[in-house]
Design a protein around this motif. Structure first.
Motif, mmCIF file in Angstrom:
data_model
loop_
_atom_site.group_PDB
_atom_site.id
_atom_site.type_symbol
_atom_site.label_atom_id
_atom_site.label_comp_id
_atom_site.label_asym_id
_atom_site.label_seq_id
_atom_site.Cartn_x
_atom_site.Cartn_y
_atom_site.Cartn_z
ATOM 1 N N GLU A 185 -0.950 -9.958 3.715
ATOM 2 C CA GLU A 185 -0.192 -10.617 2.936
ATOM 3 C C GLU A 185 -0.533 -10.844 1.538
ATOM 4 O O GLU A 185 0.676 -10.768 0.801
ATOM 5 C CB GLU A 185 -0.012 -12.169 3.796
ATOM 6 C CG GLU A 185 0.064 -12.339 5.076
ATOM 7 C CD GLU A 185 1.478 -11.377 5.571
ATOM 8 O OE1 GLU A 185 2.604 -11.790 4.688
ATOM 9 O OE2 GLU A 185 1.706 -10.685 6.520
ATOM 10 N N MET A 186 -1.670 -10.993 1.191
ATOM 11 C CA MET A 186 -2.019 -11.017 -0.123
ATOM 12 C C MET A 186 -1.525 -9.684 -1.065
ATOM 13 O O MET A 186 -1.147 -9.790 -2.221
ATOM 14 C CB MET A 186 -3.496 -10.997 -0.446
ATOM 15 C CG MET A 186 -3.939 -12.552 0.125
ATOM 16 S SD MET A 186 -5.856 -12.638 0.415
ATOM 17 C CE MET A 186 -6.431 -12.265 -1.453
ATOM 18 N N ARG A 187 -1.706 -8.598 -0.238
ATOM 19 C CA ARG A 187 -1.275 -7.290 -0.876
ATOM 20 C C ARG A 187 0.240 -7.087 -1.147
ATOM 21 O O ARG A 187 0.658 -6.189 -1.957
ATOM 22 C CB ARG A 187 -1.907 -6.247 -0.080
ATOM 23 C CG ARG A 187 -3.470 -6.105 -0.110
ATOM 24 C CD ARG A 187 -3.822 -4.984 0.956
ATOM 25 N NE ARG A 187 -3.962 -3.810 0.173
ATOM 26 C CZ ARG A 187 -4.349 -2.734 0.598
ATOM 27 N NH1 ARG A 187 -4.709 -2.711 2.082
ATOM 28 N NH2 ARG A 187 -4.193 -1.715 0.158
ATOM 29 N N LYS A 188 0.980 -7.994 -0.390
ATOM 30 C CA LYS A 188 2.576 -7.682 -0.357
ATOM 31 C C LYS A 188 3.126 -8.536 -1.647
ATOM 32 O O LYS A 188 4.044 -8.135 -2.136
ATOM 33 C CB LYS A 188 2.989 -8.380 0.798
ATOM 34 C CG LYS A 188 2.603 -7.456 2.058
ATOM 35 C CD LYS A 188 3.595 -8.257 3.445
ATOM 36 C CE LYS A 188 3.084 -7.340 4.871
ATOM 37 N NZ LYS A 188 3.573 -7.985 5.843
ATOM 38 N N ASP A 189 2.417 -9.619 -2.038
ATOM 39 C CA ASP A 189 2.928 -10.629 -2.853
ATOM 40 C C ASP A 189 2.508 -10.125 -4.181
ATOM 41 O O ASP A 189 1.674 -10.019 -4.738
ATOM 42 C CB ASP A 189 2.604 -11.878 -2.597
ATOM 43 C CG ASP A 189 3.421 -13.081 -3.388
ATOM 44 O OD1 ASP A 189 3.176 -13.031 -4.741
ATOM 45 O OD2 ASP A 189 4.417 -13.849 -2.979
ATOM 46 N N ASP A 190 3.607 -9.778 -5.001
ATOM 47 C CA ASP A 190 3.391 -9.329 -6.529
ATOM 48 C C ASP A 190 2.642 -10.325 -7.207
ATOM 49 O O ASP A 190 1.969 -10.119 -8.206
ATOM 50 C CB ASP A 190 4.691 -8.879 -7.189
ATOM 51 C CG ASP A 190 5.149 -7.622 -6.562
ATOM 52 O OD1 ASP A 190 4.504 -6.887 -5.930
ATOM 53 O OD2 ASP A 190 6.506 -7.280 -6.654
ATOM 54 N N THR A 191 3.191 -11.596 -7.175
ATOM 55 C CA THR A 191 2.614 -12.871 -8.078
ATOM 56 C C THR A 191 1.004 -12.773 -7.632
ATOM 57 O O THR A 191 0.245 -12.961 -8.771
ATOM 58 C CB THR A 191 3.258 -14.222 -7.788
ATOM 59 O OG1 THR A 191 4.706 -13.820 -7.908
ATOM 60 C CG2 THR A 191 2.591 -15.073 -8.501
ATOM 61 N N VAL A 192 0.686 -12.718 -6.761
ATOM 62 C CA VAL A 192 -0.812 -12.993 -6.060
ATOM 63 C C VAL A 192 -1.529 -11.486 -6.904
ATOM 64 O O VAL A 192 -2.454 -11.860 -7.225
ATOM 65 C CB VAL A 192 -0.982 -12.776 -4.639
ATOM 66 C CG1 VAL A 192 -2.476 -12.870 -4.241
ATOM 67 C CG2 VAL A 192 -0.359 -14.017 -3.916
#
Length: 255
Positions: A185-192
């Protein structure tokens, strides 16, 4: 019949409340400096539970989908990091104001060790130390293994990590299965990802995964990443390395 209707009403009410609590809802907020009261732009807000994030606009405003009791991790360079719990009042009112405190920055003494160069390229190139980290790829495995500086035992260390995953990684990964699943999930979110690319303190990764910074170093060390990489890589590189290490571990465990 009357009791049945009352019972049905209670069950329906409980179901509705539970469904409402689990369904993400958008909240908004404004982040300001507690010193000046001025709005802060480009503040990073990460929902630790949902592993999603956003940033504030030039007026300090943001919107984010949350559920009640989610925890938001708020960071901005030069300001103290802040963790805020999403309360029932915030969900109802949809908006709140959050204050960040500026860090008291003290400059540390910097010691510069000069290299005395001769001006001749062939000689000077030998005077400046070069640290090399080697990575090995083995046919059939998509993962590269970094063994640090060249040494006769380096390749053996890599093979040990690959063929003895239970001995080297089981104690770490088996206890952190749920947290490490968040890596996808972390890798999917651009903001993260954008936030992690600018950070080197491992704070956000540690918080999102529920592991200590020492455990992060231990995991990567057992996956044969060099000490130099563990110390100098940015948090995005560390996250990708953790993800690769975990995926490779799962493959080897199945085999």
């Amino acid at each position: 019949m009357k009791y049945f209707v009352v019972f049905l009403f209670i069950i329906t009410s409980i179901s509705t409340v539970a469904q409402t609590a689990e369904t993400p809802t958008k909240i908004s907020g404004t982040i300001i400096s507690d010193n000046t009261g001025s709005p802060l732009a480009n503040v990073n807000i990460i929902n630790i539970n949902q592993v999603t994030g956003t940033t504030t606009d030039d007026k300090g405003n943001f919107e984010l989908a949350v559920t009640q009791s989610d925890t938001l991790h708020i960071t901005l360079l030069g300001y103290e990091s802040l963790r805020v719990r999403v309360t029932n009042d915030w969900v109802k009112n949809k908006k709140t104001t959050i204050q960040l405190t500026q860090k008291a920055i003290s400059l540390k003494e910097v010691v510069v060790s000069p290299y005395y160069l001769t001006g001749y390229l062939e000689i000077d190139s030998k005077l400046i130390p070069i640290k090399e980290d080697f990575r090995y790829n083995i046919s059939g495995l998509g993962q590269g293994y970094e063994a640090g500086q060249y040494a006769p035992e380096a390749f053996g260390k890599v093979l040990g990590s690959i063929f003895n995953p239970a001995d080297l990684l089981y104690n770490v990964f088996s206890k952190k299965t749920q947290q490490l699943k968040k890596l996808r999930e972390m890798r999917k979110d651009d903001t993260v990802r954008n936030l992690l690319e600018t950070k080197y303190d491992r704070e956000t990764i540690s918080l999102l995964l529920g592991v200590s910074q020492d455990e992060i170093g231990e995991i990567l060390g057992r996956c044969s990443y060099s000490e130099a990489f563990i110390k100098t890589a940015n948090d995005l590189q560390i996250m990708d390395a953790l993800s690769s290490c975990y995926e490779q571990y799962k493959i080897l465990k199945k085999k």
